[in-house]
Scaffold this motif. Structure first.
Motif, mmCIF file in Angstrom:
data_model
loop_
_atom_site.group_PDB
_atom_site.id
_atom_site.type_symbol
_atom_site.label_atom_id
_atom_site.label_comp_id
_atom_site.label_asym_id
_atom_site.label_seq_id
_atom_site.Cartn_x
_atom_site.Cartn_y
_atom_site.Cartn_z
ATOM 1 N N LEU A 1 0.816 -1.210 0.000
ATOM 2 C CA LEU A 1 0.000 0.000 0.000
ATOM 3 C C LEU A 1 0.856 1.269 0.000
ATOM 4 C CD1 LEU A 1 -2.883 -1.005 2.452
ATOM 5 C CD2 LEU A 1 -2.942 -0.879 -0.040
ATOM 6 N N ASP A 2 2.054 1.168 0.560
ATOM 7 C CA ASP A 2 2.939 2.329 0.595
ATOM 8 C C ASP A 2 3.578 2.624 -0.763
ATOM 9 O OD1 ASP A 2 4.329 -0.123 0.853
ATOM 10 O OD2 ASP A 2 6.109 0.918 1.613
ATOM 11 N N LYS A 3 3.397 1.719 -1.739
ATOM 12 C CA LYS A 3 3.995 1.901 -3.062
ATOM 13 C C LYS A 3 2.960 2.252 -4.136
ATOM 14 C CE LYS A 3 7.736 -1.373 -2.051
ATOM 15 N NZ LYS A 3 8.375 -2.658 -2.431
ATOM 16 N N THR A 4 1.756 2.597 -3.702
ATOM 17 C CA THR A 4 0.684 2.877 -4.660
ATOM 18 C C THR A 4 1.090 3.927 -5.690
ATOM 19 O OG1 THR A 4 -1.077 2.273 -3.114
ATOM 20 C CG2 THR A 4 -1.679 3.712 -4.939
ATOM 21 N N GLU A 5 1.576 5.069 -5.251
ATOM 22 C CA GLU A 5 1.891 6.151 -6.180
ATOM 23 C C GLU A 5 3.059 5.783 -7.097
ATOM 24 O OE1 GLU A 5 0.020 8.754 -6.774
ATOM 25 O OE2 GLU A 5 -1.326 7.882 -5.267
ATOM 26 N N ALA A 6 4.056 5.087 -6.551
ATOM 27 C CA ALA A 6 5.185 4.660 -7.380
ATOM 28 C C ALA A 6 4.724 3.675 -8.449
ATOM 29 C CB ALA A 6 6.265 4.023 -6.502
ATOM 30 N N ASN A 7 3.825 2.767 -8.086
ATOM 31 C CA ASN A 7 3.318 1.788 -9.050
ATOM 32 C C ASN A 7 2.455 2.451 -10.115
ATOM 33 O OD1 ASN A 7 4.651 -0.309 -7.757
ATOM 34 N ND2 ASN A 7 2.884 -0.891 -6.511
#
Length: 297
Positions: A166-172
């Motif tokens: 969930l902490d990588k949403t924007e990067a993904n």
């Protein structure tokens, strides 16, 4: 009849997500509504559709509910007026994946008993926007026939459903946006290896085999048959954790199409892909809202 039913089968998708309980007073009901997240709001609304509970539908959705399915009238009352069609045809939807990105809830669904659509089973992506007042406000979708035999041996809906990172949403989301711009839209197709894993790429498009090699074979076949396949515009990117959905506009075999692509990302690489491709109609439209128009944020 085929297209009129398109949105109504959403009714059964999220009934199980409805966490609201009957309370003794209207005040406690209102308090609970304020604490519901957008997934729960959408689930409650669709549960009301399943039960043909018009009063609850009016409570959880705006009167000017905006419809982007081109064959279903816009507005809540026309939607309510057509609910009996759902019961008459016994059509229902099975939710496979459910995600949330801000005020958007997006879903991957299988529709059963879907002969009114032209096939027994259909696959769809649906997006519902919840406004700042916690009301269901807008709906988009695309659907295609469920195919039994596929090039990869996978189905159009199986595969991972586990939500992580969930902490990588924007990067993904950024990774997938760059992929769409560089590869399907043709800005720098040589960079495909920077986006898709060479070790694992599970493909759920029924015409494409697994792996980068399978994708390459598919594009070679299209070129050999002079089949036009291109993305022209990326309209929306939604994501939650390791899953990212894109909505794009393009062409296939000389006809305008909407492309819904769902990607699963792992360790900075795309490792799985599902999609729905639907021709954009130009006749028999129920409104002029179009299949895109994500201007309401």
């Amino acid at each position: 009849m085929k297209k009129v039913l398109t949105v109504f089968v959403l009714a059964g998708i999220l009934a199980s997500c409805n966490t609201s309980k009957t309370n003794a007073t209207s005040e406690s009901n209102q308090s609970q509504e304020k604490t519901m997240n957008n997934k729960e709001i959408v689930g409650t609304f669709l549960g009301a559709v399943a039960k043909q509970d018009a009063e609850k539908m009016r409570k959880f959705a705006n009167a000017d509910y905006i419809q982007h399915n081109p064959f279903v009238p816009t507005g809540l009352e026309p939607f309510i007026g057509l609910l009996p069609v759902l019961k008459e045809n016994g059509t229902y939807a099975e939710n496979v994946r459910l995600f949330q990105d801000g005020n958007y809830v997006f879903m991957h669904n299988i529709w059963h008993n879907a002969k009114p659509f032209g096939a027994d089973e259909m696959v769809a992506f649906d997006i519902i926007r919840v406004d700042e007042n916690g009301k269901v406000a807008e709906h988009w979708d695309a659907m295609t026939v469920l195919v039994k035999e596929t090039a990869s041996g996978r189905t159009q809906t199986d595969g991972s459903t586990t939500l992580t990172d969930l902490d990588k949403t924007e990067a993904n989301k950024k990774l997938v946006t760059s992929f769409i711009n560089d590869v399907p839209m043709g800005k720098n197709q040589g960079k495909i290896g920077e986006y898709i894993s060479s070790e694992q790429y599970n493909q759920h498009n029924p015409q494409i085999k697994d792996g980068l090699n399978g994708l390459g074979e598919f594009f070679q076949y299209l070129a050999s048959q002079n089949i036009t396949f291109k993305y022209n515009k990326l309209h929306k990117v939604l994501g939650e954790g390791n899953f990212v959905l894109t909505v794009s506009e393009g062409e296939l075999m000389g006809k305008e199409q909407v492309f819904y692509d769902l990607f699963r990302v792992e360790n900075g690489k795309i490792v799985e892909h599902w999609d729905v491709i639907q021709e954009i109609p130009t006749e028999g439209l129920a409104h002029n809202n179009g299949m895109f128009d994500f201007k309401n944020q």
